[in-house]
Scaffold this motif. Sequence first.
Motif, short mmCIF file in Angstrom:
data_model
loop_
_atom_site.label_atom_id
_atom_site.label_comp_id
_atom_site.label_asym_id
_atom_site.label_seq_id
_atom_site.Cartn_x
_atom_site.Cartn_y
_atom_site.Cartn_z
N SER A 134 -9.13 -2.38 13.16
CA SER A 134 -8.08 -1.43 13.18
C SER A 134 -7.11 -2.07 11.94
CB SER A 134 -7.31 -1.38 14.17
OG SER A 134 -5.99 -0.58 13.99
N PHE A 135 -6.94 -3.46 12.20
CA PHE A 135 -5.77 -4.17 11.23
C PHE A 135 -6.34 -4.13 9.89
CE2 PHE A 135 -4.93 -8.13 8.85
CZ PHE A 135 -3.52 -8.03 8.69
N MET A 136 -7.60 -4.28 9.64
CA MET A 136 -8.05 -4.23 8.24
C MET A 136 -8.02 -2.80 7.58
SD MET A 136 -8.96 -7.49 7.88
CE MET A 136 -9.94 -7.39 6.39
N GLU A 137 -8.14 -1.91 8.20
CA GLU A 137 -8.31 -0.53 7.84
C GLU A 137 -6.69 0.00 7.58
OE1 GLU A 137 -9.68 2.18 10.87
OE2 GLU A 137 -11.91 1.56 10.47
N GLU A 138 -5.74 -0.32 8.45
CA GLU A 138 -4.28 -0.31 7.94
C GLU A 138 -3.88 -1.09 6.63
OE1 GLU A 138 0.16 -0.09 9.86
OE2 GLU A 138 -1.82 -0.07 11.24
N LEU A 139 -4.47 -2.34 6.71
CA LEU A 139 -4.15 -3.15 5.53
C LEU A 139 -4.52 -2.41 4.22
CD1 LEU A 139 -3.05 -5.95 4.32
CD2 LEU A 139 -5.51 -6.82 4.88
N LYS A 140 -5.82 -1.95 4.17
CA LYS A 140 -6.12 -1.28 2.96
C LYS A 140 -5.33 -0.21 2.58
CE LYS A 140 -11.09 -2.36 3.49
NZ LYS A 140 -12.30 -2.14 3.79
N LYS A 141 -4.99 0.51 3.80
CA LYS A 141 -4.12 1.78 3.40
C LYS A 141 -2.75 1.25 2.92
CE LYS A 141 -6.18 4.77 6.82
NZ LYS A 141 -5.88 5.42 8.21
N THR A 142 -2.19 0.18 3.57
CA THR A 142 -1.02 -0.25 3.05
C THR A 142 -1.13 -0.95 1.54
OG1 THR A 142 -0.40 -0.71 5.10
CG2 THR A 142 1.07 -1.67 3.69
N SER A 143 -1.94 -1.64 1.27
CA SER A 143 -2.26 -2.24 0.09
C SER A 143 -2.29 -1.18 -1.13
CB SER A 143 -3.49 -3.03 -0.20
OG SER A 143 -3.49 -4.06 0.82
N LYS A 144 -3.13 0.08 -0.86
CA LYS A 144 -3.33 1.09 -1.90
C LYS A 144 -1.94 1.64 -2.10
CE LYS A 144 -8.14 2.12 -0.87
NZ LYS A 144 -9.09 3.06 -0.49
N LYS A 145 -1.28 1.89 -0.83
CA LYS A 145 0.01 2.58 -1.03
C LYS A 145 1.13 1.60 -1.82
CE LYS A 145 3.75 4.76 1.93
NZ LYS A 145 4.33 4.87 3.30
N GLU A 146 1.12 0.57 -1.53
CA GLU A 146 1.97 -0.29 -2.24
C GLU A 146 1.73 -0.45 -3.80
OE1 GLU A 146 2.29 -4.34 -0.39
OE2 GLU A 146 3.21 -3.74 1.06
N VAL A 147 0.43 -0.49 -4.06
CA VAL A 147 0.02 -0.48 -5.44
C VAL A 147 0.61 0.70 -6.37
CG1 VAL A 147 -1.90 -0.37 -6.98
CG2 VAL A 147 -2.00 -2.00 -5.19
N VAL A 148 0.42 1.81 -5.46
CA VAL A 148 0.81 3.27 -6.21
C VAL A 148 2.25 3.09 -6.20
CG1 VAL A 148 0.84 5.69 -5.72
CG2 VAL A 148 -1.11 4.42 -5.27
N GLU A 149 2.99 2.78 -5.21
CA GLU A 149 4.52 2.71 -5.21
C GLU A 149 4.96 1.94 -6.46
OE1 GLU A 149 5.70 1.65 -1.44
OE2 GLU A 149 5.67 3.62 -0.41
N GLN A 150 4.43 0.73 -6.42
CA GLN A 150 4.81 -0.10 -7.72
C GLN A 150 4.70 0.55 -9.02
OE1 GLN A 150 6.35 -3.13 -7.51
NE2 GLN A 150 6.55 -2.72 -5.49
N LYS A 151 3.47 1.32 -9.29
CA LYS A 151 3.39 1.80 -10.35
C LYS A 151 4.16 2.84 -10.78
CE LYS A 151 -1.82 1.01 -10.69
NZ LYS A 151 -3.10 1.56 -10.74
#
Length: 438
Positions: A134-151
């Motif tokens: 569960s942690f790894m799945e949320e980590l992937k979602k959060t990482s993708k979200k952060e990349v999009v937000e930074q862009k």
Amino acid sequence: MKRKSFIILLWVSIGTALFFFFFFTEEKTIENFMLSFLISALYSFFLGVGNGLINDFLNKKFPWSEATTKRAFISVVSILVANFILVYFCNYVNFVFFQKAATAEEFFSGKYNFINWFMVNIALLISAFLHARSFMEELKKTSKKEVVEQKLIAKSANAQFESLKNQLDPHFLFNSLNVLSSLIDENPKQAQKFTASMSKIYRYVLEQKDKELVTVEDEIEFAKTYCDLLKTRFEGSVDFIFDVKKEDYRRYVVPLSLQLLLENCIKHNFATSSKPLIIKIFSENDTLCIENNLQVREQMKESAGIGLANIVQRYSLLTKRNVFIEKSEDYFKVKLPVLSDKPNAVSIKNEDKDKAYERAQKRVKEIKGFYGNLISYCIVIPFLIIINLVTSSKHIWFYFPMLGWGIGLAAHGMSVFAIGKNWEDRKIREILEKENKR
């Protein structure tokens, strides 16, 4: 829990039932298979659904991305308590009701303590694996979200900066043409001189408007030239005083900031030979100040507010230091931050964000490494336990790798969540805060 999770638990129940039916059941009958399936389903669904509901609840209340350490602690406590209760319940139903191998008194007398302890450990390993997943799945979602937000932040900042810079060209041209039109009626010869000088100034505008920062020296030289133009129009009605420190000349300000502020001084104040407008440009505590005596003129129409607002917004994109405005009954002053470095527009605003992102990325790698270690432990140890019990049940040796690896895993978890560099950073900040308060 999702429908997919129930389907997975059903397949796990079938697979476990087949395994125990073929390898540990002497009489291969339909009744025995159904009993194996019922027992497997009991453990799979109670443990799976129980841990799934706990995980879903914790994901809503304490998301991994917002409270990692707190979530890890609560997960450990909830896993221990919940699995202890669930395993004892499943074992009680299995041995007392399904297999009828013991009475309630015998079950709680201590006869099944080893089995209960063994099953609790297996349940904890499986539960830890599910929570790590569960942690790894949320980590992937959060990482993708952060990349999009930074862009999006970078694109937005760049677009905003370009928009602000594009205001300078027409703004300067419009104001200069207004001055020129006034001079044509008042003094045609001065208008010709103004036109020649304006071409030189406009060349500077075209050269510097696309830059993020220029040296104070270049801006002062340009301001002096522009002041000569203003003197041409207003003659003795306007006076300019420059007192800028030489050491500030190699530092930086936003381009055309002085010209915009000088325009504001002229635009919002009246100037006559009897009451001249005095404009001072000087250094003061790492700032470049533009100050004028206050002689407010009545405005025929409301100002568009492009000049000062433009400067404030451009500085906000380049640095955390603010543009300060002071106003009293006698004077009006604007303080421009003088910068020592010449950074990029977006990178300066996000410099701290970039550092924080790097620290967060490093932190994520540490947490990811721990959960990778935990997942390996959850996979390998049950496999070793099964091998030990199948091959030589009289000689129990799986304790050694389980305890040794478990101690190492616990130490790894403590370094990541409790006494790692995060703890050191917090202590350093606490000490610095105490020192600053003295």
